[in-house]
Scaffold this motif. Structure first.
Motif, mmCIF file in Angstrom:
data_model
loop_
_atom_site.group_PDB
_atom_site.id
_atom_site.type_symbol
_atom_site.label_atom_id
_atom_site.label_comp_id
_atom_site.label_asym_id
_atom_site.label_seq_id
_atom_site.Cartn_x
_atom_site.Cartn_y
_atom_site.Cartn_z
ATOM 1 N N PHE A 15 -7.554 11.313 12.648
ATOM 2 C CA PHE A 15 -6.893 10.017 12.596
ATOM 3 C C PHE A 15 -6.575 9.397 13.943
ATOM 4 N N GLU A 16 -6.821 10.106 15.004
ATOM 5 C CA GLU A 16 -6.543 9.503 16.317
ATOM 6 C C GLU A 16 -7.614 8.472 16.688
ATOM 7 N N ASP A 17 -8.720 8.506 15.957
ATOM 8 C CA ASP A 17 -9.791 7.536 16.172
ATOM 9 C C ASP A 17 -9.589 6.407 15.142
ATOM 10 N N PRO A 18 -9.325 5.156 15.617
ATOM 11 C CA PRO A 18 -8.971 4.079 14.681
ATOM 12 C C PRO A 18 -10.038 3.835 13.620
ATOM 13 N N ARG A 19 -11.290 3.985 14.002
ATOM 14 C CA ARG A 19 -12.382 3.770 13.052
ATOM 15 C C ARG A 19 -12.315 4.821 11.923
ATOM 16 N N ALA A 20 -12.093 6.075 12.321
ATOM 17 C CA ALA A 20 -11.978 7.142 11.324
ATOM 18 C C ALA A 20 -10.744 6.909 10.460
ATOM 19 N N GLY A 21 -9.650 6.463 11.089
ATOM 20 C CA GLY A 21 -8.418 6.188 10.346
ATOM 21 C C GLY A 21 -8.669 5.165 9.251
ATOM 22 N N GLU A 22 -9.458 4.173 9.581
ATOM 23 C CA GLU A 22 -9.765 3.131 8.601
ATOM 24 C C GLU A 22 -10.595 3.691 7.434
ATOM 25 N N LEU A 23 -11.587 4.487 7.751
ATOM 26 C CA LEU A 23 -12.416 5.078 6.692
ATOM 27 C C LEU A 23 -11.578 5.982 5.788
ATOM 28 N N LEU A 24 -10.653 6.722 6.391
ATOM 29 C CA LEU A 24 -9.765 7.582 5.606
ATOM 30 C C LEU A 24 -8.852 6.746 4.709
ATOM 31 N N ALA A 25 -8.468 5.583 5.213
ATOM 32 C CA ALA A 25 -7.625 4.695 4.399
ATOM 33 C C ALA A 25 -8.433 4.099 3.240
ATOM 34 N N PHE A 26 -9.687 3.756 3.475
ATOM 35 C CA PHE A 26 -10.531 3.224 2.394
ATOM 36 C C PHE A 26 -10.574 4.203 1.222
ATOM 37 N N THR A 27 -10.776 5.467 1.535
ATOM 38 C CA THR A 27 -10.926 6.457 0.458
ATOM 39 C C THR A 27 -9.583 6.870 -0.141
ATOM 40 N N GLY A 28 -8.493 6.462 0.495
ATOM 41 C CA GLY A 28 -7.178 6.837 -0.029
ATOM 42 C C GLY A 28 -6.660 8.141 0.546
ATOM 43 N N ALA A 29 -7.353 8.676 1.547
ATOM 44 C CA ALA A 29 -6.922 9.952 2.131
ATOM 45 C C ALA A 29 -5.666 9.787 2.988
ATOM 46 N N VAL A 30 -5.390 8.575 3.426
ATOM 47 C CA VAL A 30 -4.094 8.334 4.081
ATOM 48 C C VAL A 30 -3.327 7.298 3.269
ATOM 49 N N LYS A 31 -2.040 7.388 3.416
ATOM 50 C CA LYS A 31 -1.109 6.641 2.572
ATOM 51 C C LYS A 31 -1.368 5.135 2.562
ATOM 52 N N ASP A 32 -1.286 4.586 1.373
ATOM 53 C CA ASP A 32 -1.518 3.163 1.179
ATOM 54 C C ASP A 32 -0.376 2.265 1.634
ATOM 55 N N ASP A 33 0.853 2.669 1.265
ATOM 56 C CA ASP A 33 1.941 1.705 1.426
ATOM 57 C C ASP A 33 2.338 1.460 2.881
ATOM 58 N N ILE A 34 1.792 2.274 3.789
ATOM 59 C CA ILE A 34 2.057 1.964 5.194
ATOM 60 C C ILE A 34 0.987 1.016 5.729
ATOM 61 N N LEU A 35 0.039 0.701 4.895
ATOM 62 C CA LEU A 35 -1.075 -0.120 5.377
ATOM 63 C C LEU A 35 -1.051 -1.474 4.708
ATOM 64 N N ASP A 36 -1.792 -2.371 5.296
ATOM 65 C CA ASP A 36 -1.878 -3.711 4.767
ATOM 66 C C ASP A 36 -3.105 -3.759 3.846
ATOM 67 N N ALA A 37 -2.842 -3.822 2.544
ATOM 68 C CA ALA A 37 -3.930 -3.712 1.561
ATOM 69 C C ALA A 37 -4.961 -4.836 1.726
ATOM 70 N N GLU A 38 -4.481 -6.049 2.013
ATOM 71 C CA GLU A 38 -5.434 -7.153 2.120
ATOM 72 C C GLU A 38 -6.371 -6.981 3.308
ATOM 73 N N LEU A 54 -10.156 -4.255 -5.597
ATOM 74 C CA LEU A 54 -11.334 -3.782 -4.869
ATOM 75 C C LEU A 54 -11.140 -2.337 -4.399
ATOM 76 N N LEU A 55 -9.970 -2.064 -3.810
ATOM 77 C CA LEU A 55 -9.711 -0.714 -3.303
ATOM 78 C C LEU A 55 -9.711 0.296 -4.445
ATOM 79 N N GLU A 56 -9.098 -0.085 -5.538
ATOM 80 C CA GLU A 56 -8.989 0.835 -6.680
ATOM 81 C C GLU A 56 -10.381 1.119 -7.261
ATOM 82 N N GLU A 57 -11.170 0.072 -7.380
ATOM 83 C CA GLU A 57 -12.502 0.248 -7.981
ATOM 84 C C GLU A 57 -13.431 1.022 -7.044
ATOM 85 N N TYR A 58 -13.240 0.827 -5.764
ATOM 86 C CA TYR A 58 -14.021 1.617 -4.806
ATOM 87 C C TYR A 58 -13.621 3.093 -4.899
#
Ligand code: G4P
Length: 290
Positions: A184-207, A268-272
């Motif tokens: 997660f120290e790599d922002p790009r990886a952090g984003e991919l982890l967020a897409f899959t739900g591997a990191v917490k949703d509510d700290i992120l901006d869903a839109e 979109l996130l849920e269906e993905y």
């Protein structure tokens, strides 16, 4: 979303976990490293090579049912080219599970040969399973061993007596999976982890997150978004345009008649994440370096 997904990693946690895994390594012949086949690089622990040292490793691309089959093949070849053993599994349907034990035997064939030479034919191979939270470690151990239900202790740094899960007389798995922190120290990886739900949703901006996912999918898998949402946007459409189009097609409107982007983003996130959008792999072996 399960509790272990949301483990907060602090340097103290990481050090403790690392020590625990290093201690456990002394008990095993090989390490089975579970990755998420949708994001094999982002779901990989950045320090895994250093932690495992010379211990033979098998990389398992899990959740292959949710990943792009062609890219799963390419990722397997990529890891094999690095001298690692690699395989793919789907722990839901058990695809690839039967091939695991032969793959371990192949990986450790030299050791097995030595055992045979010394007449130690009854000696079982011992394997530790490691991976980031929620990648499927417990499910995998259960599937391979036929163990039902019991979920291994799954918090980082929790020590307890070592137990082994027997697959058969020739193979034992350490029942405590090694829980590793993601990249997660790599922002790009952090984003991919967020897409899959591997990191917490509510700290992120869903839109914002859904916009970037829409862009990525539109670039790589336009047919899937077209089929599911009837999107008809230019190839270089921005994320917001795509998300708006999703909301419009679904009829998500707020009271003033404007498109409800928040609802479109969540859909979109849920269906993905549920796999209903299709089978996608979000990174290739070639991009972003090793
Ligand atoms: P962990 O020990 O690494 O933390 O992961 P765990 O086994 O708890 O698995 C996390 C979730 O991932 C579980 O879903 C599990 O069913 C799912 N999973 C594991 N392997 C695969 C796979 O190959 N394909 C798919 N599609 N899913 C997989 P859950 O939502 O927590 O529970 P449930 O849906 O099984 O009830």
């Amino acid at each position: 979303m399960t509790e272990q997904m949301n483990i907060q990693w602090y340097p103290g946690h990481m050090t403790k976990t690392r020590r625990q895994i290093e201690a456990d390594l002394k008990l095993v012949d090989a390490v089975c490293e579970l990755l998420d086949a949708r994001i094999p690089r982002a779901s990989r622990n950045p320090d895994i090579a250093a932690i495992c040292g010379a211990k033979p490793r098998l990389v398992l691309l899990n959740r292959m049912d949710m990943a792009d089959p062609e890219l799963t093949r390419r990722w397997r070849r990529h890891f094999e080219a690095q001298g690692l053993a690699a395989a793919a599994t789907d722990c839901k349907s058990r695809r690839g599970i039967a091939a695991f034990q032969p793959a371990v035997q192949q990986l450790l064939s030299e050791r097995l040969r030595r055992y045979r030479e010394k007449g130690q034919t009854g000696r079982a191979l011992r394997v530790m399973v490691v991976g980031i939270p929620n990648v499927g470690k417990s499910t995998f151990i259960n599937q391979v061993s036929g163990r039902k239900g019991a979920k291994a202790e799954n918090r980082p740094g929790v020590t307890r007596g070592k137990q082994w899960v027997s697959v058969d007389r020739a193979l034992l798995l350490l029942d405590t999976p090694g829980i590793l922190w993601p990249k997660f120290e790599d922002p790009r990886a952090g984003e991919l982890l967020a897409f899959t739900g591997a990191v917490k949703d509510d700290i992120l901006d869903a839109e914002g997150l859904a916009c970037r996912l829409a862009e990525l999918l539109w670039r790589r898998y336009p047919g899937s978004l077209r089929d599911r949402y009837g999107l008809d946007c230019p190839p270089d459409a921005a994320g917001w345009t795509l998300l708006e189009a999703v909301g419009a097609r679904r009829g998500f409107r707020v009271s003033g008649g404007e498109i409800d982007l928040e609802r479109a983003a969540r859909a979109l996130l849920e269906e993905y994440r549920s796999g209903r959008l299709g089978r996608f792999t979000l990174e290739t072996p070639e991009e972003n370096g090793p």
